[in-house]
Motif scaffolding. Structure first.
Motif, PDB file in Angstrom:
ATOM      1  N   UNK A  24      46.632  32.926  46.049  1.00  0.00           N
ATOM      2  CA  UNK A  24      48.088  32.958  46.129  1.00  0.00           C
ATOM      3  C   UNK A  24      48.747  32.273  44.933  1.00  0.00           C
ATOM      4  N   UNK A  25      48.003  31.485  44.207  1.00  0.00           N
ATOM      5  CA  UNK A  25      48.468  31.023  42.899  1.00  0.00           C
ATOM      6  C   UNK A  25      47.374  31.372  41.900  1.00  0.00           C
ATOM      7  N   UNK A  26      47.735  32.161  40.897  1.00  0.00           N
ATOM      8  CA  UNK A  26      46.733  32.596  39.913  1.00  0.00           C
ATOM      9  C   UNK A  26      47.251  32.305  38.519  1.00  0.00           C
ATOM     10  N   UNK A  27      46.845  31.167  38.002  1.00  0.00           N
ATOM     11  CA  UNK A  27      47.222  30.804  36.632  1.00  0.00           C
ATOM     12  C   UNK A  27      46.095  31.196  35.689  1.00  0.00           C
ATOM     13  N   UNK A  28      46.353  30.969  34.407  1.00  0.00           N
ATOM     14  CA  UNK A  28      45.368  31.365  33.414  1.00  0.00           C
ATOM     15  C   UNK A  28      44.069  30.580  33.562  1.00  0.00           C
ATOM     16  N   UNK A  29      44.178  29.291  33.892  1.00  0.00           N
ATOM     17  CA  UNK A  29      42.982  28.450  33.946  1.00  0.00           C
ATOM     18  C   UNK A  29      42.582  28.051  35.369  1.00  0.00           C
ATOM     19  N   UNK A  30      43.487  28.131  36.306  1.00  0.00           N
ATOM     20  CA  UNK A  30      43.120  27.693  37.646  1.00  0.00           C
ATOM     21  C   UNK A  30      43.757  28.569  38.729  1.00  0.00           C
ATOM     22  N   UNK A  31      43.119  28.548  39.861  1.00  0.00           N
ATOM     23  CA  UNK A  31      43.556  29.358  41.002  1.00  0.00           C
ATOM     24  C   UNK A  31      43.634  28.488  42.245  1.00  0.00           C
ATOM     25  N   UNK A  70      35.153  41.161  36.953  1.00  0.00           N
ATOM     26  CA  UNK A  70      35.275  41.662  38.322  1.00  0.00           C
ATOM     27  C   UNK A  70      34.154  41.220  39.241  1.00  0.00           C
ATOM     28  N   UNK A  71      33.044  40.738  38.720  1.00  0.00           N
ATOM     29  CA  UNK A  71      31.965  40.326  39.616  1.00  0.00           C
ATOM     30  C   UNK A  71      31.683  38.836  39.418  1.00  0.00           C
ATOM     31  N   UNK A  72      31.200  38.203  40.456  1.00  0.00           N
ATOM     32  CA  UNK A  72      30.898  36.794  40.298  1.00  0.00           C
ATOM     33  C   UNK A  72      29.796  36.360  41.253  1.00  0.00           C
ATOM     34  N   UNK A  94      44.367  39.019  42.611  1.00  0.00           N
ATOM     35  CA  UNK A  94      44.605  38.144  43.759  1.00  0.00           C
ATOM     36  C   UNK A  94      43.520  38.232  44.841  1.00  0.00           C
ATOM     37  N   UNK A  95      42.880  39.339  44.949  1.00  0.00           N
ATOM     38  CA  UNK A  95      41.986  39.537  46.096  1.00  0.00           C
ATOM     39  C   UNK A  95      40.525  39.665  45.661  1.00  0.00           C
ATOM     40  N   UNK A  96      39.689  38.921  46.330  1.00  0.00           N
ATOM     41  CA  UNK A  96      38.240  39.003  46.098  1.00  0.00           C
ATOM     42  C   UNK A  96      37.543  39.240  47.433  1.00  0.00           C
ATOM     43  N   UNK A  97      36.512  40.027  47.406  1.00  0.00           N
ATOM     44  CA  UNK A  97      35.663  40.213  48.582  1.00  0.00           C
ATOM     45  C   UNK A  97      34.320  39.558  48.277  1.00  0.00           C
ATOM     46  N   UNK A  98      33.736  38.929  49.262  1.00  0.00           N
ATOM     47  CA  UNK A  98      32.470  38.266  48.973  1.00  0.00           C
ATOM     48  C   UNK A  98      31.517  38.338  50.162  1.00  0.00           C
ATOM     49  N   UNK A  99      30.267  38.148  49.845  1.00  0.00           N
ATOM     50  CA  UNK A  99      29.238  37.978  50.860  1.00  0.00           C
ATOM     51  C   UNK A  99      28.183  37.051  50.257  1.00  0.00           C
ATOM     52  N   UNK A 126      40.833  52.702  23.955  1.00  0.00           N
ATOM     53  CA  UNK A 126      40.995  53.516  25.155  1.00  0.00           C
ATOM     54  C   UNK A 126      40.611  52.734  26.391  1.00  0.00           C
ATOM     55  N   UNK A 127      39.590  51.910  26.251  1.00  0.00           N
ATOM     56  CA  UNK A 127      39.107  51.157  27.411  1.00  0.00           C
ATOM     57  C   UNK A 127      40.110  50.125  27.907  1.00  0.00           C
ATOM     58  N   UNK A 128      41.000  49.696  27.027  1.00  0.00           N
ATOM     59  CA  UNK A 128      41.960  48.684  27.462  1.00  0.00           C
ATOM     60  C   UNK A 128      43.080  49.290  28.293  1.00  0.00           C
ATOM     61  N   UNK A 129      43.094  50.588  28.373  1.00  0.00           N
ATOM     62  CA  UNK A 129      44.164  51.275  29.090  1.00  0.00           C
ATOM     63  C   UNK A 129      44.292  50.805  30.527  1.00  0.00           C
ATOM     64  N   UNK A 130      45.485  50.448  30.883  1.00  0.00           N
ATOM     65  CA  UNK A 130      45.853  50.261  32.288  1.00  0.00           C
ATOM     66  C   UNK A 130      45.184  49.084  32.984  1.00  0.00           C
ATOM     67  N   UNK A 131      44.430  48.275  32.270  1.00  0.00           N
ATOM     68  CA  UNK A 131      43.810  47.133  32.927  1.00  0.00           C
ATOM     69  C   UNK A 131      44.600  45.882  32.588  1.00  0.00           C
ATOM     70  N   UNK A 132      45.019  45.165  33.589  1.00  0.00           N
ATOM     71  CA  UNK A 132      45.782  43.955  33.332  1.00  0.00           C
ATOM     72  C   UNK A 132      45.419  42.879  34.349  1.00  0.00           C
ATOM     73  N   UNK A 133      44.222  42.354  34.243  1.00  0.00           N
ATOM     74  CA  UNK A 133      43.839  41.203  35.057  1.00  0.00           C
ATOM     75  C   UNK A 133      43.918  40.006  34.124  1.00  0.00           C
ATOM     76  N   UNK A 134      44.909  39.156  34.309  1.00  0.00           N
ATOM     77  CA  UNK A 134      45.207  38.173  33.283  1.00  0.00           C
ATOM     78  C   UNK A 134      44.238  37.004  33.255  1.00  0.00           C
TER      79      UNK A 134
END
Lengths: 482, 188
Positions: A385-392, A270-272, A318-323, A256-264
């Motif tokens: 603007x480029x998001x590959x599996x191993x590099x961005x 989500x946090x870093x 594609x989008x990250x917010x940071x401080x 159920x938790x895998x539903x609708x999430x597709x960040x490849x």
């Protein structure tokens, strides 16, 4: 094969029969769903203040750390205290240049001071104290006892005696006037002895306010590691004799938790937090008015460095917010040139005074190196603007609040000139950059970027002077996703 | 194309929090999704509970839908997942024992299925044991492969296949029995 065909035909027949089946009884169920969704909307609105509270907390932390550093200035604090006591007077290059040439003892310096100046005013007395202190600082032989002695010299040495004779003020009064300065010096030395480095630890992002529904933060590798355990548990649960439902529930919950999430790929967490070092080259745009006739000044590119600790959240792939918090040591090299007999430099940063004869010819240049220690808080956005599996590959932009923790000004002979009082403690800037990151291990990435930043407001409090430093930097760091 | 544009507009409005659009989306998919719930959950009350929870999840996660063309499948996936979660949080999945092959030789099964009312077939599926019902629904109706079922449920591919095999046998048995009853009624 025939059996398999038969099965497929059976499945197909059932599927076609019930595939488009619709059930009634849904009419009365909308009200409850509508109510729950409305509650969800309300909760989302409530979460926003939480985010701003978090930002506020970071700001306060940054301010406290900045004040801590400011209170316990690591260098040049001795003369700064004295300079602050005589801020009405311009910084003198005379004594410091003299120091670099002769390296005399403090008593010799006292004597020279006494001989050169005929008027022993109160200002001169303080100037004497400054000269002593600067000399001691430069020769790196500052001791508390020496300073006490230097303070006592105000009454016992030649200058002190001359001052006492030529003025009606008693030596006791003079001592009393200088006591605050001596106390300040002692206090600062004591503080220096007890000074410790502060470590800033970034707070984690509030899980409840930031976590996206359905994303449990696990990567494929993590799930794979857990799969054997789940397999075993589910196999047990599927046995008719086993009444344990927990493992099955966990397995299905995962589904159920895998539903609708597709960040490849490897960057779906989500946090870093990101730690990086940056090498920077700084200069400044400046426009100043009312400078002394014939004076010429330039600000040249100079080196600096920065340490960045940033943390943020991934909105989508594609989008990250940071401080975060950045520490930056920025250097500006200012070149001053005299063409006429004018020795009071009205520089963009304030007055600098030299004595006649301290430059060789009319084309002589004086360099003043200015170091600014900033604590910065960025609020920014990064677009991959480029998001590959191993590099961005990404573009980023941020606005920064800059707090001036400390400053250091010195001439080319490494003689400290004390603080400039016209530098604003709080400034704002923006940055633009292009960067890349490479995932080398699960959750860990190497990041690098090229960045340009510019102060949005003048760093000078003088309304007649507009000076906006800019810098270009190359950074390298490490990023950890959670 | 028209349906896609409608979907796009509907989704945009839903994402902006438009309650009317949400209701429209609900009306569009609710009957079909309720059927999915009944297929996976025997209990009427449980089906309604899952239905409400799943639709709530649809609105909650709507912004994560990337391609509006896949809206229907995406919603169905949420309902299937919600049904499985509910099924296993309250009632364990279990395997039935090995069935005999005595029921093989049901040659006219497709004809028999055609003759059946949809509600009867639905009722048969609902009455399968939970494990068989889940695997049968996922494989035969909703198009999951054995590998996917195994991954999702945390069971082996072999277990998934055997559950499917047993589900078919039971359904065939019930369909045949139902056909016999119908024939008896006709002859009387």
């Amino acid at each position: 094969m025939r059996e398999e065909k038969k099965h497929k035909a059976f499945d197909k027949a059932i599927r076609e029969k019930i595939g488009n089946h619709v059930a009634s009884g849904t009419e009365g169920l909308w009200a409850a769903i509508e109510k729950n969704v409305a509650q969800l909307d309300a909760e989302k609105k409530k979460r926003r203040p939480g985010f701003y509270m978090w930002l506020g907390l970071i700001s306060i932390t940054g301010l406290i750390v900045g004040i801590y550093f400011y209170q316990f200035q690591p260098r040049n604090f001795i003369e700064d205290d004295i300079n602050s006591a005589q801020s009405a007077k311009p910084i003198s290059l005379y004594s410091t240049l003299n120091d670099s040439k002769h390296r005399e003892t403090e008593h010799e310096m006292v004597q020279a001071d006494s001989n050169n100046k005929s008027d022993s005013t109160e200002y001169e007395n303080k100037q004497f104290a400054q000269t002593n202190t600067q000399n001691m600082n430069f020769s790196n032989t500052v001791k508390k006892t020496d300073l006490n002695e230097a303070g006592n010299n105000n009454n016992t040495n030649a200058v002190g005696q001359k001052w006492a004779q030529e003025n009606e003020t008693s030596s006791a009064t003079n001592l009393a006037e200088n006591e605050p300065i001596i106390d300040a010096i002692e206090n600062v030395i004591d503080n220096k002895k007890g000074m410790k480095m502060a470590t800033v630890k970034a707070d984690s992002i509030d899980d409840n306010s930031m976590k996206t529904e359905g994303d449990d933060g696990l990567q494929n590798d993590d799930i794979a590691k857990e799969t054997p355990e789940i397999n075993d548990t589910i196999a047990m649960v599927l046995e008719p004799s086993n009444s344990d439902t927990l493992a099955t529930e966990q397995a299905i919950n995962r589904l159920a938790d895998t539903t609708a999430i597709d960040i490849p790929g490897k960057f779906k967490r989500i946090k870093y937090i990101e730690l990086a070092a940056q090498s920077i080259r700084t200069s400044a745009f400046y426009k100043n008015n009312g400078l002394a006739t014939g004076q010429n000044e330039e600000i040249e590119l100079a080196d600096g460095f920065g340490l960045h600790a940033q943390f943020g959240i991934k909105i989508n792939k594609r989008i990250e917010l940071f401080t975060g918090l950045n520490f930056e040591k920025t250097e500006l090299e200012q070149r001053l040139r005299t063409e006429v007999d004018n020795f009071d430099f009205q520089t963009a940063f304030g007055e600098v005074h030299i004595e006649e004869g301290e430059y060789q010819d009319e084309d002589d240049f004086f360099y003043v190196e200015r170091y600014f220690y900033y604590l910065e808080m960025p609020i920014g956005i990064r677009y991959n603007f480029i998001a590959r599996d191993k590099w961005l590959l990404n573009l980023k932009g941020d606005l920064l609040i800059n707090y001036l923790m400390n400053q250091s000004n010195r001439n080319e002979s490494y003689i400290s000139l004390g603080n400039q009082t016209t530098i604003l403690p709080l400034t704002f800037s923006f940055g633009l950059g292009i960067g890349t990151q490479y995932n080398f291990k699960s959750g860990f990435s190497i990041v690098s970027d090229f960045r340009y930043s510019l102060m949005l407001n003048s760093i000078s409090s003088d309304e007649n002077v507009v000076i906006k430093p800019y810098s270009i930097g190359v950074g390298l760091g490490i990023k950890k996703y959670f | 194309m028209i349906e896609l544009e409608t979907n796009n507009k509907l989704l945009e409005a839903c994402l902006k929090g438009d309650q009317k659009a949400r209701k429209k989306l609900y009306d569009l998919y609710a009957p079909q999704m309720m059927s999915v719930c009944y297929r996976y959950l025997k209990n009427d009350e449980a089906a309604k509970e899952v239905f409400q929870q799943a639709f709530f999840n649809v609105f909650k996660n709507l912004k994560q839908l990337k391609d509006p063309k896949t809206l229907s499948g995406w919603i169905k996936q949420i309902f299937v997942n919600a049904a499985l979660t509910n099924l296993n949080s309250k009632k364990r999945l279990y395997l039935i024992g090995e069935l005999s092959d005595a029921n093989n030789g049901f040659e006219n099964q497709n004809q028999a299925i055609d003759n059946l009312e949809v509600e009867v077939i639905m009722n048969m599926i609902e009455n399968l044991p939970a494990g068989c019902r889940t695997v049968f629904n996922m494989y035969a109706i909703d198009g999951y492969s054995h590998k996917e079922i195994a991954e999702h449920l945390g069971i082996s591919v072999g277990t998934s296949k055997s559950q499917l095999h047993d589900a078919r046998k039971m359904l065939q048995k019930w369909i045949r029995a139902n056909e016999n009853v119908q024939m008896k009624v006709k002859t009387q």
